[in-house]
Design a protein around this motif. Structure first.
Motif, mmCIF file in Angstrom:
data_model
loop_
_atom_site.group_PDB
_atom_site.id
_atom_site.type_symbol
_atom_site.label_atom_id
_atom_site.label_comp_id
_atom_site.label_asym_id
_atom_site.label_seq_id
_atom_site.Cartn_x
_atom_site.Cartn_y
_atom_site.Cartn_z
ATOM 1 N N ALA A 1 0.866 -1.173 0.000
ATOM 2 C CA ALA A 1 0.000 0.000 0.000
ATOM 3 C C ALA A 1 0.901 1.220 0.000
ATOM 4 O O ALA A 1 1.919 1.247 0.680
ATOM 5 N N LEU A 2 0.523 2.215 -0.788
ATOM 6 C CA LEU A 2 1.284 3.460 -0.812
ATOM 7 C C LEU A 2 0.462 4.509 -0.077
ATOM 8 O O LEU A 2 -0.691 4.753 -0.434
ATOM 9 N N VAL A 3 1.044 5.092 0.975
ATOM 10 C CA VAL A 3 0.301 6.029 1.820
ATOM 11 C C VAL A 3 1.027 7.373 1.820
ATOM 12 O O VAL A 3 2.257 7.417 1.906
ATOM 13 N N ALA A 4 0.257 8.469 1.728
ATOM 14 C CA ALA A 4 0.879 9.799 1.729
ATOM 15 C C ALA A 4 1.446 10.096 3.108
ATOM 16 O O ALA A 4 0.768 9.947 4.120
ATOM 17 N N LEU A 5 2.706 10.515 3.144
ATOM 18 C CA LEU A 5 3.381 10.801 4.403
ATOM 19 C C LEU A 5 3.467 12.307 4.637
ATOM 20 O O LEU A 5 3.638 12.773 5.753
ATOM 21 N N GLN A 6 3.361 13.065 3.550
ATOM 22 C CA GLN A 6 3.348 14.531 3.638
ATOM 23 C C GLN A 6 2.112 15.028 2.901
ATOM 24 O O GLN A 6 1.572 14.314 2.064
ATOM 25 N N PRO A 7 1.686 16.265 3.190
ATOM 26 C CA PRO A 7 0.659 16.848 2.323
ATOM 27 C C PRO A 7 1.283 17.053 0.946
ATOM 28 O O PRO A 7 2.404 17.550 0.854
ATOM 29 N N ILE A 8 0.592 16.618 -0.111
ATOM 30 C CA ILE A 8 1.187 16.713 -1.451
ATOM 31 C C ILE A 8 0.311 17.614 -2.318
ATOM 32 O O ILE A 8 -0.868 17.321 -2.539
ATOM 33 N N LYS A 9 0.889 18.702 -2.777
ATOM 34 C CA LYS A 9 0.140 19.654 -3.617
ATOM 35 C C LYS A 9 -0.060 19.083 -5.015
ATOM 36 O O LYS A 9 0.790 18.346 -5.516
ATOM 37 N N ALA A 10 -1.186 19.427 -5.628
ATOM 38 C CA ALA A 10 -1.470 18.978 -6.993
ATOM 39 C C ALA A 10 -0.283 19.309 -7.898
ATOM 40 O O ALA A 10 0.278 20.398 -7.810
ATOM 41 N N GLY A 11 0.115 18.351 -8.730
ATOM 42 C CA GLY A 11 1.213 18.576 -9.661
ATOM 43 C C GLY A 11 2.573 18.165 -9.120
ATOM 44 O O GLY A 11 3.530 18.012 -9.877
ATOM 45 N N THR A 12 2.680 17.951 -7.793
ATOM 46 C CA THR A 12 3.971 17.553 -7.204
ATOM 47 C C THR A 12 4.245 16.077 -7.483
ATOM 48 O O THR A 12 3.345 15.245 -7.399
ATOM 49 N N GLU A 13 5.493 15.771 -7.789
ATOM 50 C CA GLU A 13 5.856 14.381 -8.059
ATOM 51 C C GLU A 13 5.862 13.568 -6.758
ATOM 52 O O GLU A 13 6.311 14.041 -5.720
ATOM 53 N N LEU A 14 5.355 12.324 -6.827
ATOM 54 C CA LEU A 14 5.378 11.453 -5.651
ATOM 55 C C LEU A 14 6.773 10.857 -5.500
ATOM 56 O O LEU A 14 7.402 10.482 -6.483
ATOM 57 N N THR A 15 7.237 10.762 -4.243
ATOM 58 C CA THR A 15 8.568 10.206 -4.004
ATOM 59 C C THR A 15 8.510 9.157 -2.904
ATOM 60 O O THR A 15 7.591 9.130 -2.083
ATOM 61 N N ILE A 16 9.523 8.303 -2.896
ATOM 62 C CA ILE A 16 9.586 7.225 -1.909
ATOM 63 C C ILE A 16 11.054 6.983 -1.590
ATOM 64 O O ILE A 16 11.917 7.272 -2.418
ATOM 65 N N THR A 17 11.338 6.490 -0.393
ATOM 66 C CA THR A 17 12.748 6.227 -0.095
ATOM 67 C C THR A 17 13.103 4.779 -0.416
ATOM 68 O O THR A 17 12.361 3.864 -0.082
ATOM 69 N N PRO A 18 14.229 4.584 -1.084
ATOM 70 C CA PRO A 18 14.642 3.226 -1.428
ATOM 71 C C PRO A 18 15.277 2.506 -0.247
ATOM 72 O O PRO A 18 15.405 1.299 -0.262
ATOM 73 N N VAL A 19 15.676 3.224 0.779
ATOM 74 C CA VAL A 19 16.320 2.547 1.912
ATOM 75 C C VAL A 19 15.379 2.563 3.110
ATOM 76 O O VAL A 19 14.354 1.914 3.106
ATOM 77 N N PHE A 20 15.685 3.306 4.156
ATOM 78 C CA PHE A 20 14.753 3.470 5.261
ATOM 79 C C PHE A 20 14.531 4.957 5.466
ATOM 80 O O PHE A 20 15.398 5.764 5.169
ATOM 81 N N HIS A 21 13.371 5.295 6.006
ATOM 82 C CA HIS A 21 13.139 6.679 6.390
ATOM 83 C C HIS A 21 14.147 7.029 7.480
ATOM 84 O O HIS A 21 14.467 6.189 8.311
ATOM 85 N N TRP A 22 14.614 8.262 7.484
ATOM 86 C CA TRP A 22 15.674 8.590 8.453
ATOM 87 C C TRP A 22 15.199 8.450 9.889
ATOM 88 O O TRP A 22 15.994 8.308 10.803
ATOM 89 N N LEU A 23 13.874 8.454 10.112
ATOM 90 C CA LEU A 23 13.373 8.292 11.479
ATOM 91 C C LEU A 23 13.078 6.832 11.831
ATOM 92 O O LEU A 23 12.730 6.517 12.951
#
Ligand SMILES: [Zn+2]
Ligand SMILES: [Zn+2]
Ligand SMILES: [Zn+2]
Length: 586
Positions: free
Chosen positions: A441-463
């Motif tokens: 499942a892909l879940v939004a982690l930040q508020p994403i404005k229309a037109g913004t590219e979706l991104t994901i981390t290939p390793v681990f989130h820094w937190l």
């Protein structure tokens, strides 16, 4: 890079590696535009050799050994280990053998003591159906009676959580990419399509539900994950049963068994020893076989492999992202550094793999000319997948129904995702992937404005876990053939301290942050009637703190978010493990 599988035992390689002329020929072929060329060269060089099939057969003695190992683990209160040993005993036992019946019987004894009565009864009935050995019949019938009575007595109300039940659903889908929500858009103005937000997206929104094209269970043998999860869907079931043909695969259901065989295992089964504990080999092999099985004929596969042969071609959105289309596996656009060492090893591995598959006479066409074409096309797809299409980490949720403890599995599995696997990388990503067994499942982690590219981390989130710069770079290089120089990857301990210092909440943020959780703890999400409300508040908080991501408050809220999401994943996945810290009722 890409070490050789254990089962090779160097026997197969020495012919090639100890002959300078051969090596020279292989290296020359590696310069060819057609990446399958070196594989074909090796296959031809090896034509006259006789090579043992590295395929471990069923073996009753070995099965008995694993069962005994399970019994002593059980006595030493290593219950999860005992479960793994019994599963191994099942995998190695010849079908319907005494060893197989005893393994089912012993597993049922383990399960009844953990009050998994239903799972226990399933194992007893499997053993009975096979014809229970006389010397354990009485014991087993007694156990069945006890379990039946206990099941009847057991009046534990399963807490039904309608919010968790419905959480991973997407109300409206993207027309060309059925796994994605209609809230995302795909733009074609750059060289490779971009996945962007179509509307403003709120934190916590589910943006895609993608079933893996293929998966590979956790590779670490001592974790035994090959023997705790379904080989097809990765579910951690207490009633796994073995593949009849090999000692590698266990399944949670008849359906998984049939789908696995149909999609790739009918062929994979013949090279089980080859892929064992090797996701880097198992994933491309499973995917290549599945691509072949999706094509109507070998001719279609040959055409497909020619089309994507190491050159970039223009493809449609559907061809790139829709996993029902085999092209989606061959259209990756990574910032790939071409690694010759990797190409060389992969070339050797796939040559031998093809030789073994060819020996099994179950896959390639039998006539000479068709066979040569088919082998070359298959080789091309294997090498393409190995080099251009790294798998995605999948950290499964697992729980122990006794104490209802939910945690991340320590042992990652891997999957190939034509959509999620192509999202742009960022170490400060605006989405997070959450594994639901073989679905992500892909879940939004930040508020994403229309037109913004979706991104994901290939390793681990820094937190998620403390990682040194070296760790991050190694992982990036290993899985994504690239390195990263963003703030998160490059920051020294001193930089981190500075970033934290500069990430301070404003007065308004501080006031609002206090208000959101004024009269309730964000920990209470697992109470069925509170989950929805608390998840919403956590997401609201992340939205509020979005511009101070390195603050302590953000880190705390991120952890609540992760925990709550994990609970929802666990509710959906139902992966059960046996916790060794629990005393068994004898
Ligand atoms: Zn399954
Ligand atoms: Zn098999
Ligand atoms: Zn980075």
């Amino acid at each position: 890079m890409l070490p050789f599988p254990d089962c090779f035992e160097n026997v197969m390689f020495s012919d090639i590696l100890e002959n300078d002329l051969y090596i020279k020929e292989v290296y020359q072929a590696m310069g060819s535009d057609d990446l399958s060329e070196p594989i074909i060269v090796i296959i031809n060089l090896m034509k006259n050799g006789i090579y043992p099939t590295p395929f471990k057969n069923k073996n009753e003695d070995l099965s008995n050994e694993y069962r005994n190992e399970g019994n002593s683990a059980y006595k030493n209160k290593k219950y999860q280990k005992a479960l793994i040993c019994y599963n191994k005993a099942l995998a190695y036992a010849p079908n319907m053998s005494r060893a197989m019946k005893l393994a089912y019987s012993n597993r049922s004894a383990l399960l009844i003591n953990f009050r998994h009565y239903k799972a226990c009864l399933n194992d007893i009935s499997t053993c009975m159906t096979m014809g229970c050995p006389d010397d354990i019949l009485e014991k087993l019938m007694k156990r069945r009676e006890t379990a039946q009575r206990a099941l009847w007595l057991e009046n534990i109300q399963k807490k039904y959580n309608s919010y968790a039940e419905d959480f991973f659903k997407i109300p409206k889908r993207h027309p060309d990419v059925p796994c994605a929500s209609s809230q995302i858009d795909i733009t074609m103005d750059s060289k490779f399509p971009k996945i962007v937000a179509k509307t403003d997206i709120k934190v916590g929104t589910v943006l895609a539900l993608e079933k893996a094209f293929v998966v590979s269970p956790c590779p670490f043998d001592d974790a035994g994950s090959n023997y705790t999860t379904c080989s097809y869907c990765l579910k951690m079931s207490l009633n796994l049963f073995p593949c009849e043909g090999c000692t590698l695969a266990l399944f949670c259901s008849k359906q998984c068994n049939e789908l696995c065989l149909k999609e790739y295992h009918n062929t994979e089964c013949h090279v089980a020893g080859f892929v064992k504990n090797r996701p880097d080999i198992q994933i491309p092999l499973r995917a290549a076989i599945k691509v072949r099985n999706m094509c109507k004929s070998w001719d279609e596969l040959v055409a497909l492999s020619n089309r994507y042969n190491s050159k970039k071609v223009k493809s449609s959105i559907n061809e790139i992202f829709n996993s029902n289309n085999p092209s989606s596996l061959l259209t990756f656009n990574y910032d790939v550094n071409f690694l010759h060492g990797m190409l060389f090893n992969a070339t050797l591995i796939w040559s031998f793999c093809i030789i073994i598959i060819n020996n099994s006479e179950c896959f390639f066409p039998q006539s000479g000319d068709d066979k040569a074409k088919a082998i070359r096309a298959f080789a091309r797809i294997l090498i393409y997948l190995t080099i251009f299409s790294p798998p995605t980490y999948m950290i499964l949720p697992e729980s122990d129904t006794f104490d209802e403890i939910t945690k991340f599995s320590k042992h990652p599995s891997f999957g190939l995702f034509p959509f999620i696997g192509k999202l742009k990388h960022s170490c400060i990503p605006n989405t997070r992937a959450a594994a639901l067994n073989n679905t992500m499942a892909l879940v939004a982690l930040q508020p994403i404005k229309a037109g913004t590219e979706l991104t994901i981390t290939p390793v681990f989130h820094w937190l998620d876990c403390p990682q040194t710069k070296q760790d991050r770079q190694n992982r990036m290089l290993w899985f994504y053939r690239t390195v990263c120089s963003c703030v998160v990857c490059e920051a020294s301990p001193h930089d981190w301290a500075l970033m934290r210092q500069n990430s301070q909440l404003s007065v308004t943020q501080r006031r609002k942050h206090k208000m959101i959780f004024s009269n309730e703890s964000p920990e209470n999400f697992f109470e069925p009637n509170k989950t929805a409300g608390i998840y919403k508040k956590i997401c609201e908080c992340l939205e509020l703190l979005n511009d101070v991501p390195f603050s302590k408050e953000y880190a705390d809220m991120y952890r609540y978010f992760r925990k709550c999401l994990l609970y929802l994943q666990d509710y959906k996945s139902q992966n059960i493990v046996l916790d060794d810290s629990i005393d068994v009722y004898m």
